[in-house]
Scaffold this motif. Sequence first.
Motif, PDB file in Angstrom:
ATOM      1  N   PRO A  65      -2.252 -23.895   6.225  1.00  0.00           N
ATOM      2  CA  PRO A  65      -3.240 -22.966   5.770  1.00  0.00           C
ATOM      3  C   PRO A  65      -2.699 -21.450   5.846  1.00  0.00           C
ATOM      4  N   TYR A  66      -1.646 -21.234   6.733  1.00  0.00           N
ATOM      5  CA  TYR A  66      -1.129 -19.957   6.777  1.00  0.00           C
ATOM      6  C   TYR A  66      -0.012 -19.687   5.481  1.00  0.00           C
ATOM      7  N   MET A  69      -2.582 -18.814   2.837  1.00  0.00           N
ATOM      8  CA  MET A  69      -3.097 -17.456   2.759  1.00  0.00           C
ATOM      9  C   MET A  69      -1.832 -16.377   2.325  1.00  0.00           C
ATOM     10  N   ALA A 159      -2.074 -12.329   8.798  1.00  0.00           N
ATOM     11  CA  ALA A 159      -1.925 -13.418   7.965  1.00  0.00           C
ATOM     12  C   ALA A 159      -3.379 -13.825   7.473  1.00  0.00           C
ATOM     13  N   ARG A 160      -4.290 -13.529   8.448  1.00  0.00           N
ATOM     14  CA  ARG A 160      -5.638 -13.940   8.312  1.00  0.00           C
ATOM     15  C   ARG A 160      -6.475 -12.859   7.134  1.00  0.00           C
ATOM     16  N   ILE A 191       2.253 -16.969  14.009  1.00  0.00           N
ATOM     17  CA  ILE A 191       1.921 -18.320  14.194  1.00  0.00           C
ATOM     18  C   ILE A 191       2.195 -19.242  12.671  1.00  0.00           C
ATOM     19  N   GLY A 192       2.252 -20.286  12.798  1.00  0.00           N
ATOM     20  CA  GLY A 192       2.849 -21.099  11.733  1.00  0.00           C
ATOM     21  C   GLY A 192       2.690 -22.716  11.817  1.00  0.00           C
TER      22      GLY A 192
ATOM     23  N   MET B 114      -0.260 -11.036  16.113  1.00  0.00           N
ATOM     24  CA  MET B 114       0.648 -12.044  16.552  1.00  0.00           C
ATOM     25  C   MET B 114       1.881 -11.834  17.041  1.00  0.00           C
ATOM     26  N   ILE B 118       2.708 -13.181  20.678  1.00  0.00           N
ATOM     27  CA  ILE B 118       3.350 -14.639  20.867  1.00  0.00           C
ATOM     28  C   ILE B 118       4.643 -14.411  21.720  1.00  0.00           C
ATOM     29  N   GLY B 127       6.396 -19.494  17.136  1.00  0.00           N
ATOM     30  CA  GLY B 127       4.831 -19.360  17.060  1.00  0.00           C
ATOM     31  C   GLY B 127       4.337 -20.543  16.124  1.00  0.00           C
TER      32      GLY B 127
END
Lengths: 224, 162
Positions: A65-66, A69, A159-160, A191-192, B114, B118, B127
């Motif tokens: 999903p990342y 996006m 990202a979001r 995050i990934g 993030m 993180i 991450g």
Amino acid sequence: MKLIIFFLSLSFLFINPLPNDGGGYNVGDKVEDFKLMNVDGEYVSLANYKDAKGFVITFTCNHCPYSVMYEDRLIELHKKYAPQGYPVVAINPNDPEVQPMDSYDEMIVRAKEKAFPFAYLMDEGQKVGTAFGAKKTPHIFLVDSDMVVQYIGAIDDSARDAREVKERYLENAIVALQEGKSPDPSYTKAIGCSVKSKNSKGRGAVMKKKKRAPSEKSIIKSDH
Amino acid sequence: MQKYFFILISLFFFTQDLLAQGKVKVYDDYEAFKDLLQTESDSTYVINFWATWCKPCVAELPYFEDLHDHFQHEKVKVILVSLDFKRKIETKLKPFIKKNSLKSEVVVMADPKMNDWIGQVDDDWSGTIPATLVFNKAYYSFTEGEFDSADQLKDLVKQFLN
């Protein structure tokens, strides 16, 4: 003599860092060119790009999903910076046997749906992702004209929601290179999805407990 | 009169909001969240970062659920930190918790900054999820990636109980 060799090899054991992150490139390292199959059926190498001043090498995929996006933002980045000499080169580092949504056929479908203007390459055997040390998708390596890695990390800080972006890390890094400067920051975290390979279980796991420094977690660290 | 009406209306929306959140606490800010990563108590904490969209994370959730039975006589607390998107809490996360009857506490970490937080969870964390922190007041360990087995996780937690 045997004893010396024994101690030498022993010390080597301790000096040699434990398999921490599976290696890969750091900022300042020179990358090796590769030859991977594009979604159009042609092989692509970085050497094919005659006018490039650098590359936005982007490990990304279909299923995460990342990654999804960031598709539109990657397209925009390529449209803006490929004419200036910094094309996006997207590589799918996942093993399709582990994640079928990231198969070569599915890549072709996604590339058509989104009309990717950049190369979207299949990392057969997961060799290039391993060489780079790509841990997740998306994971960006910005390379300069000498093929030296200048920036590793995220595209931006949101990202979001593309509307909430405040720091365009990657774009700032490209502009820095254009101005002959070093990107700052040169590393960012986001995050990934982990890269999917057959032996990814427990990879990089720190299984030993360490003495806790109580104040350590509350110190605001720099972003590296 | 108008004033009371206004209070009633805001009360209504406030309660709606609380109901909608259910039992899942949402952290918008790392500053509030980081208290979960420290303890002065005698308990051992297992903090797992996951998301419903992350296949390997979901696959290893039973390992964490297992800890409740396995360590029921020990002071072990499991917190599943979901990185699901806020707009998916109602449509994805809560149905997932219900369907799988999760015993562990689930919270949502929604701080979008993030790159700032993180590295504060652990310097070594790039991450990717899943990622797991185990700690008590004296020791901690950080694991990026999934565990090989439920036993591997149990053995790790056991180290903290002696």
